[in-house]
Design an enzyme around this catalytic site. Sequence first.
Site, PDB file in Angstrom:
ATOM      1  CB  SER A 260      -0.962  -0.036   1.193  1.00 29.92           C
ATOM      2  OG  SER A 260      -1.890   1.008   1.141  1.00 29.92           O
ATOM      3  CG  ASP A 588      -6.601  -3.089  -4.053  1.00 30.81           C
ATOM      4  OD1 ASP A 588      -7.286  -2.046  -3.992  1.00 30.81           O
ATOM      5  OD2 ASP A 588      -5.423  -3.138  -3.673  1.00 30.81           O
ATOM      6  CG  HIS A 641      -5.581  -2.253  -0.164  1.00 35.95           C
ATOM      7  ND1 HIS A 641      -4.732  -2.057  -1.233  1.00 35.95           N
ATOM      8  CD2 HIS A 641      -5.088  -1.484   0.853  1.00 35.95           C
ATOM      9  CE1 HIS A 641      -3.776  -1.209  -0.900  1.00 35.95           C
ATOM     10  NE2 HIS A 641      -3.971  -0.845   0.356  1.00 35.95           N
TER      11      HIS A 641
END
Length: 686
Positions: A260, A588, A641
């Site tokens: 991320s 995602d 995610h």
Amino acid sequence: MASILRFRKLCYVEPVKCSSLGFESFETPKIEKKDEGIGPSIENVLQKQEKKKSKRQPKEWRCVDYCCWTIGFMCTTWWLLLFLYHCLPVTLTGFQVPEPPGARLKREGLTALHPVVLVPGIVTGGLELWEGRPCADGLFRKRLWGGSFTEIFKRPLCWLEHLSLHNETGLDPPGIRVRAVPGLVAADYFAPGYFVWAVLIENLARIGYEGKNLHMAAYDWRLSFQNTEIRDQALSRLKSKIELMFVTNGYKKVVVVPHSMGVIYFLHFLKWVESPPPMGGGGGPGWCAKHIKAVMNIGPAFLGVPKTVSNIFSAESKDVAFVRAMAPGVLDSEMLGLQTLEHVMRVSRTWDSIISLMPKGGETIWGNMDWSPEEGYDCDLARKRYMKPSLNDKKSNNSDGKRGFHIEDYVKYGRIISFGKAASQLPSSQLPTLGLKEFSSTSTSSSSNSPCGEVWTEYDEMSRDSIQKVPENKAYTARTLVDLLHFVAPKMMRRAEAHFSHGIAENLDDPKYAHYKYWSNPLETKLPDAPDMEIYCLCGVGIPTERSYVYKPSPSDRCKSIPFRIDSSADGSDNGCLKGGVYFVDGDESVPVLSAGFMCAKGWRGRTRFNPSGIATYVREYQHKPPASLLEGRGIESGAHVDIMGNVALIEDVLRVAAGATGAEIGGDTIYSDIIRMSERINLQL
């Protein structure tokens, strides 16, 4: 004896139903006048009975009671399901859990080879208290973030105060020190039972990894990237750790696995480590080529995340807008005085790291009023077909009209914020446009003259006339959003501009790009001179992901309120991309495919001005599949995610590369989305 006789007289002589006293009278004689002396005592008994009955009657529930009961019910249900998940035998018929990839690969002969460094993203890393105000007594070195979160309920305002940073410096407020939790425990679990890195760590351990060759590069994710070095020397410690692991593991290069926001944090590190001091780490040219084998980016947010805009603008996302629409009293109740979103905005606008996730590349990447790379995307996921196109087969990649694209009803995704559903769909010629000058000319009030008293958010410092100017400009693109945020969040944007940039470099050899503010933007910095290094974009696909928003003015004019909100009543057709005021694309659930895959698919592919040494890049996508059973947890084939960290295919890819495999040996690119088609529509000088 006298008391017994009085009791007998009350039950059998006077008209009192003894059923209420535990007995039953067969008949109720009439009261004669001669019994007047007993009357007052009977009245007293009746009054006492009425008082007892009134005490036994249940109280009416207030809103607070309902809220507490709901929270308690949800927590109890969660813990019960978690208990059953850990207690039920895994050998139940039809509930066999697949063999962990680490155990299977160990049986195939894979062993630990290259040291591995994990870099967590925003929010997932734990934070602990080292110094605080009197309200935080008893919390020394206790987790304020990442853990049980019990302090939210015990002392919520104190908790928020200690998670905030200084509004001008972006560093610690006076008298408060909150630091990142060190070690693998920093981000293995976000909360009890909710894994982040734990599954990947466990599978790495199965093939021989431990503390000497596995490291979690924890850092305070609230700070700007350069401030993690200024305050905590986090970048210097990461450099030293990689050098130590390189030497103590037989001079084997390190495999780095960021997630991320950690992806762009490590991109910043790649430039910092080779730059000269005092701004850089002084490693010199060739440091990355010597020490790093591969960077395997999970859920990369290279080009930013559109939901960051809604978080800064109104402290919302699709989930918050849904809760607000279904139960407005939970977030907006004036009676309870919660004003949750206002408190969230007040705190989060002190976190400079959020600005790092703003969309990068302007209209060239994200589209303008009438064009976007995703235009024509088909949101009917039931009819969408995922294929595995070859990067060399341009014909199949561009001509297959069944791969999530259709011809009619193009959504104008370039309008990241639109005021009203019509403004998100009308031709740009029918919409008014205002520039920064029009905003700046609008009067604002100073914080000292705020009619609401204490200032909570920067909206409190604005006059109502200036606030009304914002919806007049019906739609905002990635370019005009910068002006908008400068208007509604000037303090935050002034801090942010000193640490981040969101444009596209015309000439990367310009000396100005030696400043650290450009290092986390892949469109304004060069990759290191490391031709043997590999870069992977490991992306989840197949989940509707926020791309742009339909807004409306907030109906409330009360003090300390946010004047704008997502219009959750705005919906498209049954198969449309507009749901609850949010336009969706493939991704995602947090990062759109465009942001996650563009740099590996095109921006860095081959020798480009952003990748002068020709570092090999690979796009590895994982098509989302929901869990098939309860015992599968959050899904072993999830593309979400965070849940993707437990994806069996992703874990296998990481383990194979860590054990010495190259990108070509694990299969090269695996693409299910339309990232190649999107990339070809972007006219970017390479």
